[in-house]
Design an enzyme around this catalytic site. Sequence first.
Site, PDB file in Angstrom:
ATOM      1  N   ARG A  55      53.070 -18.197  24.908  1.00 43.10           N
ATOM      2  CA  ARG A  55      53.507 -17.330  23.800  1.00 43.10           C
ATOM      3  C   ARG A  55      52.979 -17.896  22.489  1.00 43.10           C
ATOM      4  NH1 ARG A  55      58.285 -18.466  21.832  1.00 43.10           N
ATOM      5  NH2 ARG A  55      59.365 -18.439  23.813  1.00 43.10           N
ATOM      6  N   TYR A 108      51.002   6.432   8.626  1.00 44.04           N
ATOM      7  CA  TYR A 108      51.247   6.782  10.037  1.00 44.04           C
ATOM      8  C   TYR A 108      52.748   6.993  10.270  1.00 44.04           C
ATOM      9  CZ  TYR A 108      51.991   5.851  14.993  1.00 44.04           C
ATOM     10  OH  TYR A 108      52.419   5.921  16.290  1.00 44.04           O
ATOM     11  N   ASP A 186      46.658  -1.050   5.803  1.00 41.95           N
ATOM     12  CA  ASP A 186      46.424  -0.661   7.189  1.00 41.95           C
ATOM     13  C   ASP A 186      44.979  -0.157   7.250  1.00 41.95           C
ATOM     14  OD1 ASP A 186      46.176   0.670   9.635  1.00 41.95           O
ATOM     15  OD2 ASP A 186      48.290   1.233   9.688  1.00 41.95           O
ATOM     16  N   LYS A 211      42.997   1.432  18.479  1.00 45.63           N
ATOM     17  CA  LYS A 211      42.097   2.484  18.024  1.00 45.63           C
ATOM     18  C   LYS A 211      40.637   2.000  18.039  1.00 45.63           C
ATOM     19  CE  LYS A 211      45.902   4.756  17.624  1.00 45.63           C
ATOM     20  NZ  LYS A 211      46.995   3.896  17.340  1.00 45.63           N
TER      21      LYS A 211
HETATM   22  C1  PLP Z   1      46.982   4.068  11.107  1.00 43.81           C
HETATM   23  C2  PLP Z   1      47.850   3.549  12.213  1.00 43.81           C
HETATM   24  N1  PLP Z   1      48.509   2.404  12.037  1.00 43.81           N
HETATM   25  C3  PLP Z   1      49.304   1.895  12.996  1.00 43.81           C
HETATM   26  C4  PLP Z   1      49.491   2.557  14.197  1.00 43.81           C
HETATM   27  C5  PLP Z   1      50.407   1.980  15.226  1.00 43.81           C
HETATM   28  O1  PLP Z   1      49.665   1.359  16.234  1.00 43.81           O
HETATM   29  P1  PLP Z   1      50.125   1.229  17.765  1.00 43.81           P
HETATM   30  O2  PLP Z   1      50.183   2.606  18.334  1.00 43.81           O
HETATM   31  O3  PLP Z   1      49.038   0.380  18.360  1.00 43.81           O
HETATM   32  O4  PLP Z   1      51.445   0.562  17.776  1.00 43.81           O
HETATM   33  C6  PLP Z   1      48.806   3.753  14.418  1.00 43.81           C
HETATM   34  C7  PLP Z   1      48.984   4.466  15.699  1.00 43.81           C
HETATM   35  O5  PLP Z   1      48.605   5.609  15.854  1.00 43.81           O
HETATM   36  C8  PLP Z   1      47.965   4.264  13.402  1.00 43.81           C
HETATM   37  O6  PLP Z   1      47.318   5.427  13.547  1.00 43.81           O
END
Ligand code: PLP
Length: 395
Positions: A55, A108, A186, A211
């Site tokens: 971990r 998001y 982000d 992604k």
């Molecule tokens: C811009 C963005 N940030 C964060 C996330 C969250 O990521 P995860 O689905 O890997 O938890 C997403 C998921 O769609 C996203 O589109």
Amino acid sequence: MTKEDDSTPGFSTLCIHAGQEPEPVTGAVSVPIFQTSTYVQEAFGKPRGGYEYARTKNPTRLALEELLAALEGGATGHAFASGMAATTTLMLSLVKAGDHVLVSRNTYGGTYRLFSKILANFGVAFDDVDTTDLAAVRASLTPATRMLFAETPANPMMEISDLAGLAGVTRDASARIGAKVRLVVDNTFATPYFQRPLALGADVVVHSTTKYLNGHSDSVGGAVVCADAEDGAKIGFAQNAAGAILSPFDSFLVTRGIKTLPVRMRAHDANGRAVAVWLAKQPKVKRVIYPGLREHPGHALAARQMSGFGGMSSFELGSLDAAKRLLDRVRICALAESLGGVESLISHPASMTHASVEPEERVRRGITPGLVRVSIGIEDLADILADLEGALDAV
Ligand SMILES: Cc1ncc(COP(=O)(O)O)c(C=O)c1O
């Protein structure tokens, strides 16, 4: 992205080599999957190379973490079990009860849900702000503000925020308040191939590696990269304490995906631009939202701040019925949540990715029942266009 100077490896070279030393026992060129939970110690109190428990530290994850730090130009990188695990650990590390956090209004839906439904219960105050408007951000700061969390391009309206401008606002605010106000970005949509927030003055970058970074729709993961090593140490402490780590196998997959990030991003960008231009000419499409189109309000800023526009766009069909007809007819574009895979993915933000946002809030964000979001993959352009054309015939 090209080489910055003669001593810095170019971005594509970093993607293939940063953190990727040949394995010392066999010389294996790809970092092996160290599928172990623990490590035998050399003697009492003598762990080998600092490896005690998986971990805390795992060689496959560490290789990815060093790679992520190099790509974003940060001091530290940490990999997590999902993008949301990355954001959760980031918040556990860098804010506390009594702090105020400003958040991009079109972030998001899952980020919005985490902040408004969970972290708000722990005494952290969150306010949405239009981060495309620097004056609005300045006006929303309070003496308790400790973080500005921005997503650009923002999901799914593709709003573009001025990262250097936002960094200026948080720098000034830190000096005025007398406490650090961090800018967190982000960078999931753009990836470090198209946008480098830390170089523009941000303090922290977060990713859903699910992604584009992994890019093959076969792993869920997340990352936090810090400009400042002290911030990074706090993230590392919380990563170990809370334990939302990325598995060795997923770390291997993301590392492998990143090796082709530049070629994939160029292909997503070329197809993304062509599809947006084509969609804009279709009579049944009321509006196309793509930062590469001149009419997009953030176009000039995106052209300055990013080295490509990518493969994400949204378009308005005018009604839920029209969106349903199109989404039931697509064949190449997979009707699915998520984005950034080699395959084209199409979705309905109001009922899928942004279902967790309250209906009135969705309307305020422009997420209408007729809005469709598409993540253009790297299939042959002609096949993507034929698929969308056939689906539009059903509308
Ligand atoms: C811009 C963005 N940030 C964060 C996330 C969250 O990521 P995860 O689905 O890997 O938890 C997403 C998921 O769609 C996203 O589109």
